[in-house]
Design a protein around this motif. Structure first.
Motif, PDB file in Angstrom:
ATOM      1  N   GLY A   1       5.171  17.817   4.766  1.00 35.22           N
ATOM      2  CA  GLY A   1       4.675  17.019   3.648  1.00 35.22           C
ATOM      3  C   GLY A   1       4.577  15.552   3.995  1.00 35.22           C
ATOM      4  N   VAL A   2       5.615  15.012   4.639  1.00 31.61           N
ATOM      5  CA  VAL A   2       5.598  13.598   5.024  1.00 31.61           C
ATOM      6  C   VAL A   2       4.513  13.346   6.068  1.00 31.61           C
ATOM      7  CG1 VAL A   2       6.931  11.776   6.155  1.00 31.61           C
ATOM      8  CG2 VAL A   2       8.017  13.239   4.432  1.00 31.61           C
ATOM      9  N   PHE A   3       4.349  14.259   7.020  1.00 24.78           N
ATOM     10  CA  PHE A   3       3.308  14.107   8.027  1.00 24.78           C
ATOM     11  C   PHE A   3       1.921  14.079   7.375  1.00 24.78           C
ATOM     12  CE2 PHE A   3       0.126  16.053  10.798  1.00 24.78           C
ATOM     13  CZ  PHE A   3       0.160  15.183  11.872  1.00 24.78           C
ATOM     14  N   CYS A   4       1.689  14.980   6.409  1.00 27.75           N
ATOM     15  CA  CYS A   4       0.393  15.004   5.714  1.00 27.75           C
ATOM     16  C   CYS A   4       0.164  13.719   4.934  1.00 27.75           C
ATOM     17  CB  CYS A   4       0.329  16.209   4.770  1.00 27.75           C
ATOM     18  SG  CYS A   4       0.234  17.809   5.610  1.00 27.75           S
TER      19      CYS A   4
ATOM     20  N   THR B   1       3.858  34.218  15.162  1.00 27.79           N
ATOM     21  CA  THR B   1       5.083  34.364  15.961  1.00 27.79           C
ATOM     22  C   THR B   1       6.191  35.089  15.211  1.00 27.79           C
ATOM     23  OG1 THR B   1       5.962  32.224  15.217  1.00 27.79           O
ATOM     24  CG2 THR B   1       4.526  32.223  17.161  1.00 27.79           C
ATOM     25  N   GLY B   2       5.986  35.349  13.902  1.00 30.78           N
ATOM     26  CA  GLY B   2       6.994  36.042  13.115  1.00 30.78           C
ATOM     27  C   GLY B   2       8.007  35.135  12.458  1.00 30.78           C
ATOM     28  N   PHE B   3       7.839  33.817  12.581  1.00 27.92           N
ATOM     29  CA  PHE B   3       8.737  32.844  11.961  1.00 27.92           C
ATOM     30  C   PHE B   3       7.914  31.935  11.058  1.00 27.92           C
ATOM     31  CE2 PHE B   3      10.524  28.459  12.278  1.00 27.92           C
ATOM     32  CZ  PHE B   3      11.632  28.666  11.470  1.00 27.92           C
ATOM     33  N   GLN B   4       8.226  31.919   9.765  1.00 32.99           N
ATOM     34  CA  GLN B   4       7.460  31.110   8.816  1.00 32.99           C
ATOM     35  C   GLN B   4       8.391  30.104   8.130  1.00 32.99           C
ATOM     36  OE1 GLN B   4       4.998  29.189   7.693  1.00 32.99           O
ATOM     37  NE2 GLN B   4       3.783  31.058   8.017  1.00 32.99           N
ATOM     38  N   PRO B   5       8.379  28.840   8.575  1.00 28.87           N
ATOM     39  CA  PRO B   5       9.300  27.848   8.011  1.00 28.87           C
ATOM     40  C   PRO B   5       8.776  27.185   6.737  1.00 28.87           C
ATOM     41  CG  PRO B   5       8.076  26.863   9.811  1.00 28.87           C
ATOM     42  CD  PRO B   5       7.618  28.298   9.719  1.00 28.87           C
ATOM     43  N   PHE B   6       7.486  27.393   6.402  1.00 25.69           N
ATOM     44  CA  PHE B   6       6.886  26.685   5.274  1.00 25.69           C
ATOM     45  C   PHE B   6       6.821  27.582   4.040  1.00 25.69           C
ATOM     46  CE2 PHE B   6       4.459  24.947   9.039  1.00 25.69           C
ATOM     47  CZ  PHE B   6       5.239  23.805   9.150  1.00 25.69           C
ATOM     48  N   THR B   7       6.799  26.927   2.862  1.00 19.40           N
ATOM     49  CA  THR B   7       6.523  27.630   1.614  1.00 19.40           C
ATOM     50  C   THR B   7       5.013  27.701   1.437  1.00 19.40           C
ATOM     51  OG1 THR B   7       8.551  26.731   0.633  1.00 19.40           O
ATOM     52  CG2 THR B   7       6.928  27.682  -0.874  1.00 19.40           C
ATOM     53  N   LEU B   8       4.468  28.917   1.405  1.00 20.16           N
ATOM     54  CA  LEU B   8       3.027  29.108   1.400  1.00 20.16           C
ATOM     55  C   LEU B   8       2.477  29.314  -0.004  1.00 20.16           C
ATOM     56  CD1 LEU B   8       2.619  31.463   4.493  1.00 20.16           C
ATOM     57  CD2 LEU B   8       2.613  28.963   4.418  1.00 20.16           C
TER      58      LEU B   8
ATOM     59  N   LYS C   1       2.366  24.757   0.556  1.00 23.11           N
ATOM     60  CA  LYS C   1       2.391  24.026  -0.712  1.00 23.11           C
ATOM     61  C   LYS C   1       2.684  22.542  -0.492  1.00 23.11           C
ATOM     62  CE  LYS C   1       3.662  27.825  -3.815  1.00 23.11           C
ATOM     63  NZ  LYS C   1       4.626  28.318  -4.819  1.00 23.11           N
ATOM     64  N   ALA C   2       3.436  22.226   0.548  1.00 19.60           N
ATOM     65  CA  ALA C   2       3.751  20.825   0.819  1.00 19.60           C
ATOM     66  C   ALA C   2       2.482  20.034   1.144  1.00 19.60           C
ATOM     67  CB  ALA C   2       4.743  20.728   1.982  1.00 19.60           C
ATOM     68  N   ALA C   3       1.509  20.661   1.817  1.00 23.36           N
ATOM     69  CA  ALA C   3       0.255  19.979   2.127  1.00 23.36           C
ATOM     70  C   ALA C   3      -0.532  19.690   0.859  1.00 23.36           C
ATOM     71  CB  ALA C   3      -0.577  20.819   3.095  1.00 23.36           C
ATOM     72  N   LEU C   4      -0.573  20.647  -0.052  1.00 28.55           N
ATOM     73  CA  LEU C   4      -1.262  20.419  -1.320  1.00 28.55           C
ATOM     74  C   LEU C   4      -0.556  19.341  -2.135  1.00 28.55           C
ATOM     75  CD1 LEU C   4      -2.087  24.109  -2.394  1.00 28.55           C
ATOM     76  CD2 LEU C   4      -3.598  22.426  -1.319  1.00 28.55           C
ATOM     77  N   ALA C   5       0.778  19.312  -2.088  1.00 30.14           N
ATOM     78  CA  ALA C   5       1.519  18.261  -2.793  1.00 30.14           C
ATOM     79  C   ALA C   5       1.166  16.891  -2.239  1.00 30.14           C
ATOM     80  CB  ALA C   5       3.024  18.522  -2.666  1.00 30.14           C
ATOM     81  N   ALA C   6       1.011  16.784  -0.915  1.00 31.69           N
ATOM     82  CA  ALA C   6       0.626  15.509  -0.311  1.00 31.69           C
ATOM     83  C   ALA C   6      -0.761  15.080  -0.761  1.00 31.69           C
ATOM     84  CB  ALA C   6       0.677  15.625   1.219  1.00 31.69           C
TER      85      ALA C   6
END
Length: 618
Positions: A191-194, A276-283, A415-420
């Motif tokens: 989110g901060v990066f976006c 890769t099977g690892f999802q750290p973000f809320t989609l 969702k963090a990208a949309l929030a940005a």
């Protein structure tokens, strides 16, 4: 007969052009306009898709409803709109209002769009656009600034990945800081990066000159292809001196589509992790694919506890049925007027009402929630050189294509990208300078501004209603307490500085009695009505009682400078002891003679001075 037929045909043609503004510009449409409208529509379309997804979250609805709300206005406004720049669709403010009045339920949101459209259509047909004149600028700025803070902070919890935070603003602030330790670090980093990326692109855009040259359509199409393949290079080299105008144009287009780029890159990052099977973000999650069904809104709702009737749904929405249509109209007309003034053309507020009414009415048949004009997308539309409302056709088509073919890809949007995207969109709405400006210009206007700003954090409708009421009080106060000029001569000279209406008559009577009747030395009064343009029956009664009081004290109350229609009202009332003089000199001379005559009569026989009844002395 032939002349009458031609006259009737001309009237019909003018009426058709007034109600269908598309008939004014369509006969003059050219290939050059098509090129500009195509690029503008495509650019706005790349912006509206990610914003629509994000605004649906602000409204508390599934993301597809943002897209459902984004295309009907493009098509309807092309036919009925009077501004070439305005784009209709979901906005931050309207999404906030829908969140307040639709209870995060699509059924209520769609019905609210239908009823808002009906109300706006009725207002347009009855030419009620003037009602917006009673909402003052401080109230508008107080509401929009509070909305910016509310919407922006509402996205902070999404940016940090926090769950189960209350939506009420005060509780939201409290629980966000209380549970800051539960932040999802990957969501926060993304989110901060976006945010940094969006702000950086915004600053880059300010350094790009606007290009006015007209390239051919195939040249522009090739530019878009080159742009797609070389966005990275354009970021690195956008300021080098060897660039041509066409490359500048690619950069401008690139920066205008910054929201789409941020969402695209964030989605690619999320998809890479998913592989890769690892999802750290809320989609965002699964989004239904395909166009919404064309059907009327539901006028009742079936719940586990029974059926909620249409009447109960309307009662639940309450003040929203007034606030949503009015704020939608206010936002659209304000934007249209601003850009019409900037580009030297005129709009018709009542026609804008009809365009908005039809948009919301027809939009409810495709599951849209209420929409209005978007300032950000309208500014982008104007900056890209749009020539006619036909640019909206390209934007609407792009939204429909997204619904038909791209919704499966929305699953991977964090969702963090949309929030940005939302935070950057609403940040310019907060106007901190307005407080300093009003302090310098007129400090009293800070009262409705602050009342609206603060109460909107509690409930939006309370803030707007309170602000309008405070503005109304400030507007009516000078009517109830007009400035009164008092000069002391042999006769007391009193001049109201404005019209006399029923709230002011008691104040005028108190002033006259205090100045002329409450002191040991009683004096006659000359009432200068030069600035009094109208009076009502309550004022006539008050003046009659004042004349009676002066007669009882054996004094004169004379009128000077009465306008013809005001004089006619007072003569029709047949007030006892009424005098009117054409000049102040005549009034002073006559009153002095009467006072001398009255003194002689009292000195000789002690009898009372009997003043003559009503009359006009010229």
């Amino acid at each position: 007969m032939a002349e009458r037929g031609q006259e009737w045909q001309g009237r019909c043609c003018r009426a058709a052009k007034k109600r269908l503004p598309v008939l004014r510009w369509l006969p003059k449409y050219s290939l050059q306009w098509l090129q500009l409208d195509f690029v503008a529509g495509l650019t706005v379309g790349l912006t509206v898709v990610p914003q629509a997804l994000a605004y649906a979250a602000v409204a508390g609805l599934p993301v597809q409803y943002g897209l459902y709300s984004s295309f009907m206005g493009c098509f309807v406004y092309c036919l009925l709109g009077t501004s070439k720049d305005v784009t209709l669709g979901p906005t931050a403010i309207m999404s906030l209002l829908v969140s307040s009045y639709a209870f995060h339920d699509p059924t209520y949101a769609i019905l609210l769009a239908f009823l808002s459209g009906c109300i706006q259509l009725a207002m347009g047909l009855l030419h009620l656009g003037f009602l917006l004149d009673f909402i003052s600028y401080p109230v508008i700025k107080g509401f929009t600034s509070a909305a910016a803070v509310t919407i922006g902070f509402n996205q902070v919890k999404i940016l940090l990945g926090l769950q189960n935070i209350p939506r009420q603003f005060v509780l939201q602030v409290y629980y966000t800081f209380r549970r800051i330790g539960e932040t999802r670090i990957w969501d926060a980093i993304l989110g901060v990066f976006c945010l940094i990326f969006l702000v950086g692109l915004q600053q880059m855009k300010k350094g790009i000159p606007r290009i006015y040259q007209m390239e051919r359509l195939y040249v522009r199409a090739s530019q878009l292809i080159v742009w797609t393949a070389a966005t990275g290079l354009s970021i690195l080299f956008y300021k080098l001196p060897f660039m041509t105008g066409q490359f500048f144009y690619c950069n401008a287009f690139f920066l205008a589509a910054r929201n789409a780029l941020v969402v695209l890159f964030a989605g690619l990052a999320a998809y890479s992790f998913q592989v890769t099977g690892f999802q750290p973000f809320t989609l965002t999650g699964a989004t239904p694919q395909g166009l919404p069904p064309f059907q009327p809104p539901l006028f009742s709702k079936v719940t586990p506890n029974g059926t909620v009737s249409f009447q109960e749904m309307v009662q639940a929405m309450g003040a929203g049925l007034a606030v949503v249509p009015l704020m939608g109209l206010l936002e659209t007309v304000a934007i249209a007027k601003a850009f019409a003034s900037q580009h030297n053309y005129q709009i018709d507020p009542n026609q804008e009402l009809l365009a908005m009414g039809f948009t919301n009415l027809l939009g409810s048949f495709v599951s849209s929630y209420p929409v209005t004009g978007s300032f950000g997308r309208t500014a982008l539309n104007a900056q890209t050189g749009v020539c006619t409302p036909a640019g909206g056709l390209i934007t609407g088509a792009l939204v429909l294509m997204s619904l038909a073919y791209l919704t499966s890809l929305f699953y991977y949007i964090p969702k963090a990208a949309l929030a940005a995207v939302i935070i950057c969109a609403v940040a310019p709405m907060f106007d901190a300078k307005i407080f300093h400006t009003l302090w310098l210009v007129k400090r009293l206007d800070l009262v409705p501004l602050c009342v609206t700003f603060l109460l909107c954090f509690w409930e939006v409708q309370y803030g707007i209603i309170a602000g309008v009421l405070v503005s109304g009080i400030l507007l009516l106060y000078p009517l109830a307490r007009p400035r009164i000029k008092v000069l002391e001569h042999e006769a007391l000279f009193i001049q109201p500085a404005s019209g006399l209406y029923f709230p002011a008559i008691e104040f005028l009577r108190d002033t006259v009695q205090k100045q002329a009747l409450s002191e040991p030395r009683l004096r006659s009064v000359i009432l200068d009505c030069t600035h009094v343009s109208s009076i009502d029956y309550t004022v006539v009664l008050g003046l009659s009682e004042l004349l009676h009081e002066f007669q009882r004290r054996r004094l004169s109350l004379a009128f000077v400078g009465l306008q013809a229609h005001v004089l006619q009202v007072l003569l029709a009332a047949d007030l006892e002891g009424f005098y009117n003089f054409s000049s102040l000199k005549d009034a002073e001379k006559t009153l002095e003679e009467e006072l001398c005559s009255a003194s002689e009569v009292l000195f000789n026989d002690g009898s009372e001075n009997i003043l003559p009844t009503s009359g006009i002395i010229q």
